[in-house]
Design a protein around this motif. Structure first.
Motif: not given
Length: 363
Positions: A302-308
């Motif tokens: 989810p943290r990585a998804a926030r970058e998008i």
């Protein structure tokens, strides 16, 4: 996230020449101190052969690399912490960056004036490091004054804060950077202080072309200092980087090979900066675009998804993950799925460097 690295050093060590080469942003590189009055910021695409390969395999309409920002901060001099050479202004700019790249002159050239009269990397490093520590000492002392007044009432939290600041002040007063402080320091206080010497540092030893790839005696002195600080050293030639910036494809590869190199100084500098800050790269790939993204190591899906997009994190359902090596070997997302190399991961999954991810979400 975009990593921001501040280029610091004495005047005429090659900072602006290096900045021009890696960002092609046109900073003034005149041969006199303080030619860079305002910080120059250049956004540089991070080279990554994996991304190019993904774009090819996914037949993406465009390829979008992740980026790194280099901030060219005007040359520091002795006394900068007290405002010498417009030091206060320049030191404030350093406060905003994620990491510091200390460019150290390791080349001899009678046509390029050295602000101190001769080339001495150890002295130059000490001058810059001392100015950063003195600025941090001033910050800590001012905060300690407030904390000491608050502690007079006997409040336990105020007393604890005062004690932490006293220990930190003593550490800095001994000439040690804040990043080597091992005493207690509340994270909130550390963020408030925003000390310059808390930032991780790597050294860019700027040499003449003839001293590539290993460096010279001057570089040896820089390596000794870095070893004592557990810091990294990248041997680089700002002049060579400027010439590389004008070349493409085979000409570039041949020039690097003639110097005994396989990668440019910029690529090696970026790699070390990512390692220094504990960052990794993941990818998204499809017909519209193949794109690289930067996140801290240990980031959850989810943290990585926030970058998008923040919606990707808020409505996260799952992540479909293929390791780059599997994607490269099998040739497509469909082939990876058929071979059982596509994994379904949940909220607790820690993203690995090189993951190719498709996020499922619902908002």
């Amino acid at each position: 996230m975009v990593l921001q690295v501040g280029l610091v050093g004495l005047p005429n060590v090659g900072k602006s020449t290096l900045f021009n080469a890696v960002s092609q942003a046109g900073a003034d590189a005149a041969n006199f101190p303080f030619c860079t009055i305002d910080p120059n910021v250049g956004v540089v695409a991070v080279p990554d052969a994996r991304l190019d390969r993904l774009g090819e395999l996914a037949r993406s309409a465009k390829v979008v690399p992740t980026a790194i920002e280099f901030v060219d901060i005007a040359g520091l001099v002795a006394g900068a912490a007290e405002g010498e050479g417009l030091g206060n202004q320049f030191l404030a700019h350093i406060r905003e960056v994620d990491a510091i790249c200390h460019v150290v002159r390791c080349f001899e050239d009678d046509d390029v004036v050295h602000v101190a009269g001769d080339v001495d990397p150890a002295r130059d490093i000490e001058v810059v490091s001392t100015e950063l520590i003195l600025k941090d000492l001033d910050t800590a002392e001012k905060r300690l004054e407030r904390a000491a007044r608050a502690a007079k009432g006997g409040d336990a939290a105020a007393v604890r804060l005062r004690d932490q600041l006293e220990a930190l002040r003593d550490h800095l007063a001994a000439g040690e950077p804040a990043r080597t402080f091992t005493g207690e320091l509340d994270p909130a206080l550390a963020r408030e202080l925003a000390l310059l010497t808390f930032k991780p540092v790597l050294y860019a030893a700027n040499v003449a072309e003839s001293d590539l790839p290993e460096g010279n005696a001057h570089v040896g002195r820089v390596r000794c200092i870095a070893a004592g600080e557990d810091a990294e050293v990248v041997v680089i030639s700002a002049q060579v980087e400027a010439e590389l910036a004008e070349l493409d494809g085979e000409e570039r590869r041949e020039y690097l090979a003639s110097l005994g190199l396989t990668r440019s100084g910029l690529e090696r500098l970026i790699e070390r900066a990512y390692e220094l800050l504990g960052l990794l790269t993941f990818f998204t790939a499809g017909p519209k675009e193949a794109r690289a993204w930067t996140v801290p190591s240990g980031s959850t899906a989810p943290r990585a998804a926030r970058e998008i997009h923040s919606d990707f994190e808020r409505g996260f359902i799952k992540a479909e993950v293929i390791a780059f090596d599997d994607y490269d070997k099998l040739g497509s997302e469909a082939a990876a799925r058929d071979a059982g190399r596509l994994r379904i991961e949940g909220k607790d999954y820690r993203v690995a460097d090189g993951d190719v991810i498709h996020f499922r979400f619902n908002v």
